[in-house]
Design a protein around this motif. Structure first.
Motif, PDB file in Angstrom:
ATOM      1  N   ARG A 151       8.501   6.400  -9.031  1.00 53.86           N
ATOM      2  CA  ARG A 151       9.148   5.858  -8.004  1.00 53.86           C
ATOM      3  C   ARG A 151       8.188   6.035  -6.593  1.00 53.86           C
ATOM      4  NH1 ARG A 151      13.604   9.401  -9.888  1.00 53.86           N
ATOM      5  NH2 ARG A 151      14.947   8.115 -10.935  1.00 53.86           N
ATOM      6  N   SER A 152       8.155   4.994  -5.807  1.00 56.26           N
ATOM      7  CA  SER A 152       7.238   5.231  -4.759  1.00 56.26           C
ATOM      8  C   SER A 152       7.751   4.351  -3.600  1.00 56.26           C
ATOM      9  CB  SER A 152       5.834   4.561  -5.151  1.00 56.26           C
ATOM     10  OG  SER A 152       4.710   4.787  -4.080  1.00 56.26           O
ATOM     11  N   GLU A 181       0.861  -1.285   0.043  1.00 57.70           N
ATOM     12  CA  GLU A 181      -0.036   0.110   0.192  1.00 57.70           C
ATOM     13  C   GLU A 181       0.999   1.256   0.017  1.00 57.70           C
ATOM     14  OE1 GLU A 181      -4.096   1.353   1.934  1.00 57.70           O
ATOM     15  OE2 GLU A 181      -2.615   0.598   3.309  1.00 57.70           O
ATOM     16  N   ASN A 182       0.731   2.003  -1.046  1.00 64.61           N
ATOM     17  CA  ASN A 182       1.821   2.951  -1.180  1.00 64.61           C
ATOM     18  C   ASN A 182       1.582   4.256  -0.181  1.00 64.61           C
ATOM     19  OD1 ASN A 182       3.256   1.923  -3.228  1.00 64.61           O
ATOM     20  ND2 ASN A 182       1.935   2.569  -4.684  1.00 64.61           N
ATOM     21  N   LEU A 183       2.544   4.737   0.261  1.00 67.83           N
ATOM     22  CA  LEU A 183       2.576   5.959   1.203  1.00 67.83           C
ATOM     23  C   LEU A 183       2.941   7.203   0.645  1.00 67.83           C
ATOM     24  CD1 LEU A 183       4.006   4.212   4.414  1.00 67.83           C
ATOM     25  CD2 LEU A 183       1.539   4.508   3.501  1.00 67.83           C
ATOM     26  N   LEU A 184       4.088   7.214  -0.218  1.00 67.99           N
ATOM     27  CA  LEU A 184       4.751   8.407  -0.991  1.00 67.99           C
ATOM     28  C   LEU A 184       4.930   8.183  -2.421  1.00 67.99           C
ATOM     29  CD1 LEU A 184       7.495   9.442   1.592  1.00 67.99           C
ATOM     30  CD2 LEU A 184       5.688  10.916   0.768  1.00 67.99           C
ATOM     31  N   TRP A 185       4.771   9.042  -3.263  1.00 66.64           N
ATOM     32  CA  TRP A 185       4.985   8.753  -4.682  1.00 66.64           C
ATOM     33  C   TRP A 185       5.941  10.257  -4.971  1.00 66.64           C
ATOM     34  CZ3 TRP A 185       0.313   8.649  -2.023  1.00 66.64           C
ATOM     35  CH2 TRP A 185      -0.147   7.616  -2.229  1.00 66.64           C
ATOM     36  N   SER A 186       6.818   9.798  -5.997  1.00 65.15           N
ATOM     37  CA  SER A 186       7.589  10.960  -6.565  1.00 65.15           C
ATOM     38  C   SER A 186       6.982  11.318  -8.059  1.00 65.15           C
ATOM     39  CB  SER A 186       9.038  10.388  -6.553  1.00 65.15           C
ATOM     40  OG  SER A 186       9.934  11.210  -7.634  1.00 65.15           O
ATOM     41  N   VAL A 187       7.186  12.630  -8.272  1.00 63.50           N
ATOM     42  CA  VAL A 187       6.633  13.064  -9.537  1.00 63.50           C
ATOM     43  C   VAL A 187       8.162  13.548 -10.030  1.00 63.50           C
ATOM     44  CG1 VAL A 187       4.275  13.241  -9.429  1.00 63.50           C
ATOM     45  CG2 VAL A 187       5.616  15.084  -8.606  1.00 63.50           C
ATOM     46  N   ARG A 203      -0.272   4.718  -8.308  1.00 66.03           N
ATOM     47  CA  ARG A 203      -1.400   4.015  -7.873  1.00 66.03           C
ATOM     48  C   ARG A 203      -1.332   3.786  -6.344  1.00 66.03           C
ATOM     49  NH1 ARG A 203       1.099  -0.758 -11.638  1.00 66.03           N
ATOM     50  NH2 ARG A 203       1.989   1.007 -12.489  1.00 66.03           N
ATOM     51  N   THR A 204      -2.347   3.326  -5.855  1.00 69.09           N
ATOM     52  CA  THR A 204      -2.679   3.499  -4.442  1.00 69.09           C
ATOM     53  C   THR A 204      -2.227   1.964  -3.864  1.00 69.09           C
ATOM     54  OG1 THR A 204      -4.826   2.544  -4.544  1.00 69.09           O
ATOM     55  CG2 THR A 204      -4.444   4.768  -4.151  1.00 69.09           C
ATOM     56  N   HIS A 205      -2.058   1.034  -4.751  1.00 67.49           N
ATOM     57  CA  HIS A 205      -1.645  -0.522  -4.305  1.00 67.49           C
ATOM     58  C   HIS A 205      -0.620  -0.882  -5.226  1.00 67.49           C
ATOM     59  CE1 HIS A 205      -5.075   0.422  -1.790  1.00 67.49           C
ATOM     60  NE2 HIS A 205      -4.574  -0.494  -1.171  1.00 67.49           N
ATOM     61  N   ALA A 206       0.412  -1.922  -5.204  1.00 67.95           N
ATOM     62  CA  ALA A 206       1.057  -2.348  -6.042  1.00 67.95           C
ATOM     63  C   ALA A 206       1.634  -3.729  -5.588  1.00 67.95           C
ATOM     64  CB  ALA A 206       2.301  -1.411  -6.302  1.00 67.95           C
TER      65      ALA A 206
END
Length: 342
Positions: A71-72, A42-48, A97-100
């Motif tokens: 990257r996440s 379950e993703n917490l942080l995302w890089s743009v 995405r929220t989940h991977a």
């Protein structure tokens, strides 16, 4: 426990110039089930990142109407792999995405080494791909030696702030940066440790750089290309080096760049220009952390991040990053995640 639905961001159209929010769609679906050898995160942080803009133009990199790459950092919520257990924090490239579903070792997927006093956001900024890019550019591509003078373009961005901080630790001489506003220029000299900086809107880059570094430079970290590369070539001393990380000046233009017009000076001065792709240097991650973490924990250096809260704002954050609205690394944090982000 995780929620029963997930969201992915998908690109729905190719941009013509600057991207628009309606070229992305949030798509809801079931949370994927882990298979043997995988783990559900379950993703917490995302890089743009700036490179995402180039990926938007490529059928090979980003397929339309499919989940996008990025990257996440996420927390394992279910695992079918013995090397990952529930609660582990994982770096991976299945962002947007929220989940991977992740596979250890695939595309750089790895369990994060956490450090007391170092926030989670550092692993996507100065300890992440942007910081590692700066470290590779300085230590491998430029082989920056103590006392050498350095110029960094787009110095208030993620790679630029990391490059300034790391170059200071490496004993650089005069460090000069360019940025897009007076406030960013002040941030670079007052907070990051640049000796001088200039707003590239204030005149020709070649003239502004010559004023900021009147004795010339030995090395250049290029995040912009175009007139910044031209100005750097003019200021570089003989046998100078250029680490070409990116070319943001060209990302949203369909026209060929007018600059640099002095490429022959690379030959005349015996300069060296080399591209930097961090994915070719992931084997340096442990070395990089061993070098940098003690300085982060001691407070000798900090990190530079702009955090947007809420996955639903990831497209907004991406477009804002392309417009230069961030200082340091632009990150997106899941709302109410209960993790120390900064």
């Amino acid at each position: 426990m995780t929620t029963q639905t997930s969201l992915t961001v998908q690109q729905t159209a190719r941009p013509d110039g600057f991207p628009a929010a309606d070229q992305f769609a949030f798509v809801e679906g079931p949370v994927p089930e882990p298979r043997p050898g995988t783990a559900l995160v379950e993703n917490l942080l995302w890089s743009v990142d700036p490179y995402h803009r180039g990926a938007m133009d490529s059928d090979e990199l980003w397929t339309l109407n499919s989940p996008m790459e990025g990257r996440s950092i996420g927390r394992v919520v279910d695992s079918r792999d013995p090397t990952l257990k529930e609660g582990d924090l994982v770096f991976h490239r299945h962002g947007w995405r929220t989940h991977a579903l992740v596979t250890p070792g695939e595309h750089g997927t790895r369990k994060i080494r956490t450090y007391e006093g170092v926030p989670l956001s550092a692993h996507l900024s100065i300890l992440g791909g942007t910081g590692l890019t700066a470290y590779v550019a300085l230590t491998r591509t430029l082989r920056l030696a103590p006392g050498e003078d350095l110029f960094v373009s787009s110095a208030a961005g993620g790679v630029g702030t990391a490059a300034g901080r790391i170059a200071r630790l490496l004993g650089a001489g005069r460090i000069v940066g360019s940025a897009g506003s007076a406030a960013k220029v002040a941030y670079l000299t007052e907070r990051v440790g640049y000796d001088a900086a200039f707003d590239y809107h204030d005149g020709p880059v070649e003239e502004l750089l010559a004023k900021a570094a009147p004795d010339g430079i030995d090395a250049y970290v290029d995040n912009v290309g175009g007139d910044h590369l031209e100005g750097a070539i003019a200021s570089l001393r003989g046998f100078g080096r250029i680490a070409w990380v990116g070319a943001v000046a060209q990302y949203n233009s369909n026209e060929p760049p007018a600059a640099p017009r002095n490429l022959f000076e690379i030959n005349h001065k015996s300069l060296r220009l080399e591209g930097v792709l961090v994915r070719h240097h992931t084997d340096l991650q442990d070395e990089f952390e061993d070098f940098l973490v003690p300085h982060l924990r001691s407070g000798r250096i900090g990190q530079d991040v702009t955090v947007v809260e809420g996955f639903e704002r990831i497209v907004e954050a991406f477009l804002g990053m392309l417009r230069g609205e961030n200082v340091g690394k632009m990150l997106v944090a899941r709302a109410g995640q209960g993790v120390s982000v900064t």
